[in-house]
Design a protein around this motif. Structure first.
Motif, mmCIF file in Angstrom:
data_model
loop_
_atom_site.group_PDB
_atom_site.id
_atom_site.type_symbol
_atom_site.label_atom_id
_atom_site.label_comp_id
_atom_site.label_asym_id
_atom_site.label_seq_id
_atom_site.Cartn_x
_atom_site.Cartn_y
_atom_site.Cartn_z
ATOM 1 N N PHE B 33 0.831 -1.201 0.000
ATOM 2 C CA PHE B 33 0.000 0.000 0.000
ATOM 3 C C PHE B 33 0.874 1.262 0.000
ATOM 4 N N TRP B 34 0.349 2.314 -0.607
ATOM 5 C CA TRP B 34 0.910 3.656 -0.468
ATOM 6 C C TRP B 34 -0.142 4.582 0.119
ATOM 7 N N TYR B 35 0.270 5.294 1.189
ATOM 8 C CA TYR B 35 -0.576 6.294 1.834
ATOM 9 C C TYR B 35 0.157 7.638 1.799
ATOM 10 N N ARG B 36 -0.624 8.700 1.925
ATOM 11 C CA ARG B 36 -0.025 9.981 2.250
ATOM 12 C C ARG B 36 -0.673 10.509 3.529
ATOM 13 N N GLN B 37 0.120 11.250 4.287
ATOM 14 C CA GLN B 37 -0.357 11.758 5.561
ATOM 15 C C GLN B 37 -0.166 13.262 5.599
ATOM 16 N N ASP B 38 -1.240 13.975 5.860
ATOM 17 C CA ASP B 38 -1.211 15.435 5.921
ATOM 18 C C ASP B 38 -1.881 15.908 7.205
ATOM 19 N N PRO B 39 -1.374 16.980 7.785
ATOM 20 C CA PRO B 39 -1.975 17.499 9.021
ATOM 21 C C PRO B 39 -3.462 17.784 8.844
ATOM 22 N N GLY B 40 -4.249 17.280 9.771
ATOM 23 C CA GLY B 40 -5.689 17.514 9.724
ATOM 24 C C GLY B 40 -6.460 16.597 8.801
ATOM 25 N N LEU B 41 -5.737 15.848 7.947
ATOM 26 C CA LEU B 41 -6.420 14.951 6.998
ATOM 27 C C LEU B 41 -6.125 13.485 7.275
ATOM 28 N N GLY B 42 -5.187 13.226 8.158
ATOM 29 C CA GLY B 42 -4.902 11.844 8.528
ATOM 30 C C GLY B 42 -4.207 11.075 7.425
ATOM 31 N N LEU B 43 -4.295 9.761 7.489
ATOM 32 C CA LEU B 43 -3.702 8.881 6.472
ATOM 33 C C LEU B 43 -4.743 8.574 5.408
ATOM 34 N N ARG B 44 -4.356 8.785 4.169
ATOM 35 C CA ARG B 44 -5.264 8.510 3.051
ATOM 36 C C ARG B 44 -4.584 7.565 2.070
ATOM 37 N N LEU B 45 -5.357 6.602 1.578
ATOM 38 C CA LEU B 45 -4.817 5.564 0.704
ATOM 39 C C LEU B 45 -4.742 6.062 -0.725
ATOM 40 N N ILE B 46 -3.563 5.936 -1.330
ATOM 41 C CA ILE B 46 -3.366 6.390 -2.710
ATOM 42 C C ILE B 46 -3.598 5.225 -3.684
ATOM 43 N N TYR B 47 -2.825 4.170 -3.518
ATOM 44 C CA TYR B 47 -2.915 2.976 -4.366
ATOM 45 C C TYR B 47 -2.561 1.763 -3.523
ATOM 46 N N PHE B 48 -3.016 0.601 -3.972
ATOM 47 C CA PHE B 48 -2.582 -0.640 -3.357
ATOM 48 C C PHE B 48 -2.457 -1.726 -4.407
ATOM 49 N N SER B 49 -1.806 -2.803 -3.989
ATOM 50 C CA SER B 49 -1.536 -3.893 -4.923
ATOM 51 C C SER B 49 -1.679 -5.214 -4.193
ATOM 52 N N TYR B 50 -2.412 -6.155 -4.800
ATOM 53 C CA TYR B 50 -2.611 -7.462 -4.197
ATOM 54 C C TYR B 50 -1.690 -8.528 -4.797
ATOM 55 N N ASP B 51 -0.960 -8.150 -5.822
ATOM 56 C CA ASP B 51 -0.082 -9.150 -6.437
ATOM 57 C C ASP B 51 0.813 -8.437 -7.439
#
Lengths: 108, 114
Positions: B33-51
């Motif tokens: 998984f890739w997340y980005r974290q910004d003040p006030g917005l928490g962790l948000r999922l950008i993309y993920f991969s199952y294989d």
């Protein structure tokens, strides 16, 4: 989607005090993790606890899945416990949803 | 112990540059998984991969792409970096099997786009 709330948003303690952090979620979940984000930004795994109770040293956690909440207990807090504590929940086939976090400051 | 590493702790890039963030895990996990974290917005999922070669959009994929050519490596690509992509980027891998889905995070990359 699942909503996750954490309380309190901020907590200031003297070293040696105990604390309880709470995570509420809006729907049934199969996965639940507690993380500690240290001052350098790293997310450290504390507990994987979709149900039941676990303990690791001064930390313990309890999840009551039927009532949709989890608690993280920190006893005899130390300054190194400072940081942000996140709860993350998920269901089968769904990705984790993170709560907004509880910012803990432990004063010497 | 599971180890997830990220290519850089701090990165400064200029607007319009192509940026590669790399993540490597050593536990043969299928999910990453890739997340980005910004003040006030928490962790948000950008993309993920199952294989390998599989990718799925998360909540905020716009402006990003990913690549997973090998199981242990998951790359996040900013095709043309913009200032609103200044953020903390966190990679995670996930154990998948036997109903146990614990995520493990890398140390993070603080990206500044000027």
């Amino acid at each position: 989607g699942i909503q996750v709330e954490q309380s309190p948003p901020d907590l200031i303690l003297q070293e040696g005090a105990n604390s309880t952090l709470r995570c509420n979620f809006s729907d049934s979940v199969n996965n639940l993790q507690w993380f500690h984000q240290n001052p350098w930004g790293q997310l450290i795994n504390l507990f994987y606890i979709p149900s039941g109770t676990k303990q690791n040293g001064r930390l313990s956690a309890t999840t009551v899945a039927t009532e949709r909440y989890s608690l993280l207990y920190i006893s005899s807090s130390q300054t190194t416990d400072s940081g942000v504590y996140f709860c993350a929940v998920g269901s089968y086939g769904q990705n984790f949803v993170f709560g907004p976090g509880t910012r803990l400051s432990v004063l010497p | 112990d599971v180890k997830v590493t990220q290519s850089s702790r701090y990165l400064v890039k200029r607007t319009g540059e192509k940026v590669f963030l790399e993540c490597v895990q050593d536990m043969d996990h299928e999910n990453m998984f890739w997340y980005r974290q910004d003040p006030g917005l928490g962790l948000r999922l950008i993309y993920f991969s199952y294989d390998v070669k599989m990718k799925e959009k998360g909540d905020i994929p716009e402006g990003y792409s990913v690549s997973r050519e090998k199981k242990e490596r998951f790359s996040l690509i900013l095709e043309s970096a913009s200032t609103n992509q200044t953020s903390m980027y966190l990679c995670a891998s996930q154990d998948f099997g036997q109903g146990y889905y614990e995520q493990y995070f890398g140390p993070g990359t603080r990206l500044t786009v000027t």
